[in-house]
Design an enzyme around this catalytic site. Sequence first.
Site, mmCIF file in Angstrom:
data_model
loop_
_atom_site.group_PDB
_atom_site.id
_atom_site.type_symbol
_atom_site.label_atom_id
_atom_site.label_comp_id
_atom_site.label_asym_id
_atom_site.label_seq_id
_atom_site.Cartn_x
_atom_site.Cartn_y
_atom_site.Cartn_z
ATOM 1 N N PRO A 127 -73.919 96.249 80.196
ATOM 2 C CA PRO A 127 -72.943 96.977 81.001
ATOM 3 C C PRO A 127 -73.222 96.034 82.475
ATOM 4 C CG PRO A 127 -74.765 98.418 81.012
ATOM 5 C CD PRO A 127 -75.008 97.399 79.772
ATOM 6 N N CYS A 128 -72.958 94.971 82.686
ATOM 7 C CA CYS A 128 -73.143 94.325 83.760
ATOM 8 C C CYS A 128 -72.234 94.680 84.949
ATOM 9 C CB CYS A 128 -73.025 92.671 83.526
ATOM 10 S SG CYS A 128 -71.562 92.197 82.825
#
Length: 162
Positions: A127-128
Amino acid sequence: MTEQSHILYEKTMSTPIGPLTIAADRFGICRVAFGAQSPTSGHGAEPLPFRTEEQLAAYFAGALRAFSLPLSLTGSPFSLRVWQACLEIPYGQTLTYGELALRIGAPGAARAVGGALNRNPVPILIPCHRVVGAGGALTGYAGGVGVKERLLGLERSAPEGV
């Protein structure tokens, strides 16, 4: 996280943020790409891309907070550390690039963290989008800042206890 092999299976799915193409090699999911991609090889009959599609659909419905899929990632040792630390950011929360740099023991490496996140081969799964600029500013994202904003909004509006 393992060394990436060649792509065996690809599948494109529709999502609320547009099409995503999921690719898997013999070790796990090796790519999530924004948009529909022309298959490079293989076919879509393997269960792993379908499991990924099911988990992504549950995520977009607000019913899944963490993915349980094998990932097959190739990157520098620094990138792998950044991606691992990114996996530890809780659903619906954010960290700045500088805070993530501190977490991996590289204070002052916020730009390098941003570069590693820019090379994240499996956005959303890693989940950047939960990493923001100083002061919470929404900055660069492979799918565009608008997609980053939508993903964060989805996570912040999901019902508690899911």
